[in-house]
Design a protein around this motif. Structure first.
Motif, PDB file in Angstrom:
ATOM      1  N   TYR A   1     103.297   0.321  -5.168  1.00 36.10           N
ATOM      2  CA  TYR A   1     103.967   1.578  -4.835  1.00 36.10           C
ATOM      3  C   TYR A   1     103.783   2.562  -5.984  1.00 36.10           C
ATOM      4  CZ  TYR A   1     106.116  -0.259  -0.642  1.00 36.10           C
ATOM      5  OH  TYR A   1     106.320  -0.781   0.616  1.00 36.10           O
ATOM      6  N   GLY A   2     103.165   3.707  -5.684  1.00 33.98           N
ATOM      7  CA  GLY A   2     102.928   4.741  -6.684  1.00 33.98           C
ATOM      8  C   GLY A   2     103.496   6.070  -6.233  1.00 33.98           C
ATOM      9  N   ARG A   3     102.950   7.170  -6.766  1.00 31.85           N
ATOM     10  CA  ARG A   3     103.489   8.494  -6.433  1.00 31.85           C
ATOM     11  C   ARG A   3     103.225   8.886  -4.992  1.00 31.85           C
ATOM     12  NH1 ARG A   3      99.477  12.747  -7.676  1.00 31.85           N
ATOM     13  NH2 ARG A   3      97.559  11.779  -8.449  1.00 31.85           N
ATOM     14  N   HIS A   4     102.289   8.185  -4.328  1.00 31.45           N
ATOM     15  CA  HIS A   4     102.025   8.437  -2.910  1.00 31.45           C
ATOM     16  C   HIS A   4     102.660   7.365  -2.009  1.00 31.45           C
ATOM     17  CE1 HIS A   4      99.197  11.661  -3.790  1.00 31.45           C
ATOM     18  NE2 HIS A   4      98.614  10.880  -4.674  1.00 31.45           N
ATOM     19  N   GLY A   5     103.566   6.574  -2.572  1.00 32.40           N
ATOM     20  CA  GLY A   5     104.155   5.490  -1.799  1.00 32.40           C
ATOM     21  C   GLY A   5     103.245   4.277  -1.786  1.00 32.40           C
TER      22      GLY A   5
ATOM     23  N   HIS B   1      95.529   5.595  -0.137  1.00 32.09           N
ATOM     24  CA  HIS B   1      96.938   6.004  -0.094  1.00 32.09           C
ATOM     25  C   HIS B   1      97.126   7.063   0.975  1.00 32.09           C
ATOM     26  CE1 HIS B   1      96.192   9.899  -2.087  1.00 32.09           C
ATOM     27  NE2 HIS B   1      95.423   9.256  -2.963  1.00 32.09           N
ATOM     28  N   GLY B   2      98.360   7.438   1.199  1.00 24.09           N
ATOM     29  CA  GLY B   2      98.667   8.509   2.144  1.00 24.09           C
ATOM     30  C   GLY B   2      98.825   9.834   1.420  1.00 24.09           C
ATOM     31  N   ALA B   3      98.633  10.942   2.150  1.00 19.44           N
ATOM     32  CA  ALA B   3      98.799  12.265   1.540  1.00 19.44           C
ATOM     33  C   ALA B   3      99.172  13.287   2.608  1.00 19.44           C
ATOM     34  CB  ALA B   3      97.507  12.694   0.837  1.00 19.44           C
TER      35      ALA B   3
END
Length: 276
Positions: free
Chosen positions: A175-179, A203-205
């Motif tokens: 889990y990072g800044r993009h979930g 990742h998602g954006a």
């Protein structure tokens, strides 16, 4: 699945044998009825026959291999989903070689990105090879320095903010800044081997959406990551994590990959029923 796959290959093999016989029969009977003048002459005829037969056999094996891949392509409806057979063919050759090398899990999944298409097109596909079905077909971003609507430049260099081509094997999630995000390992030294160093992940954006396209005329761009739409990325990541293939294609840059060897892919395909 093993029995089903074996039956498919047996059926293909019968078709293969039916196509071979017309080529071999004339050669066989011509050899039997040819006058035997000398041992050397017979040897020359036999050598010519064996060479000619081997060439035809290899050509027919390649044709049969391509027909099997075309069958998967058609059954999955990939043409209707916007993927060319050329891209699928290359992705499958890489998949088979990676699988045969023991680098993949038992999941029969293949993810493909085609950067020959603009960002306004759905150029990401997740394919279930066992069920011969497209599980997802959606938008995917490219790196901000790879181009505007079209990705035309690629790099393996850290801080280039460009996408990288080639074959990847998916790793672990975090889990990072993009979930929820997914680590990727680049398999091609000339193209994507620095993926871990560069933090190239799936990742998602929010900038990967139809709304963003309507506002800007293209998708937003990443720092080189293949970013997917928010709300969809989690489902995709959960399916493809832990050693499945991601293939990123663009014809503007020739791909130098040891996994694009058709001969070894064919050999693996014919010897191992568990590959697809």
């Amino acid at each position: 699945m093993g029995n089903v796959t074996t039956k498919r290959k047996l059926v293909a093999g019968k078709r293969f044998a039916t196509r071979i016989l017309p080529f071999f029969a004339p050669l066989f009977f011509a050899t039997l009825t040819a006058p035997s003048k000398t041992v050397e002459a017979r040897s020359n005829v036999a050598s010519h026959f064996n060479l000619d037969a081997e060439v035809k056999l290899n050509a027919l094996k390649k044709s049969n291999f391509q027909m099997n891949l075309l069958e998967i392509y058609e059954q999955a409806g990939l043409e209707k989903k916007g993927m060319t057979f050329e891209v699928f063919d290359r992705a499958m050759i890489g998949y088979l070689n990676l699988k045969n090398a023991g680098l993949l899990s038992d999941k029969q999944l293949l993810s493909v990105v085609d950067f020959d298409l603009p960002s306004t097109k759905k150029r990401f596909w997740l394919i279930d090879l066992e069920k011969r079905k497209v599980l997802e077909n959606t938008f995917v971003s490219h790196g901000k320095n790879s181009g505007g609507n079209m990705a035309t430049q690629f790099s393996n260099t850290d801080d280039s903010n460009m996408s990288s081509l080639g074959f990847y094997v998916t790793g672990e999630t975090y889990y990072g800044r993009h979930g929820l995000s997914l680590k990727l390992d680049g398999m091609d030294a000339a193209h994507n081997s620095n993926a871990r160093l560069r933090d190239i992940v799936m990742h998602g954006a929010e900038y990967v959406s139809k709304d963003f396209i309507n506002q800007q005329g293209r998708l937003g761009r990443s720092e080189g990551c293949p970013a997917l739409p928010m709300g969809l990325h989690q489902e995709v990541i959960e399916q493809v994590q832990d050693r499945t293939v991601l293939f990123i294609h663009a014809s503007v840059q020739p791909l130098q990959s040891r996994f694009l060897n058709q001969e070894t892919a064919m050999e693996a395909f014919y010897k191992n029923d568990n590959l697809i």
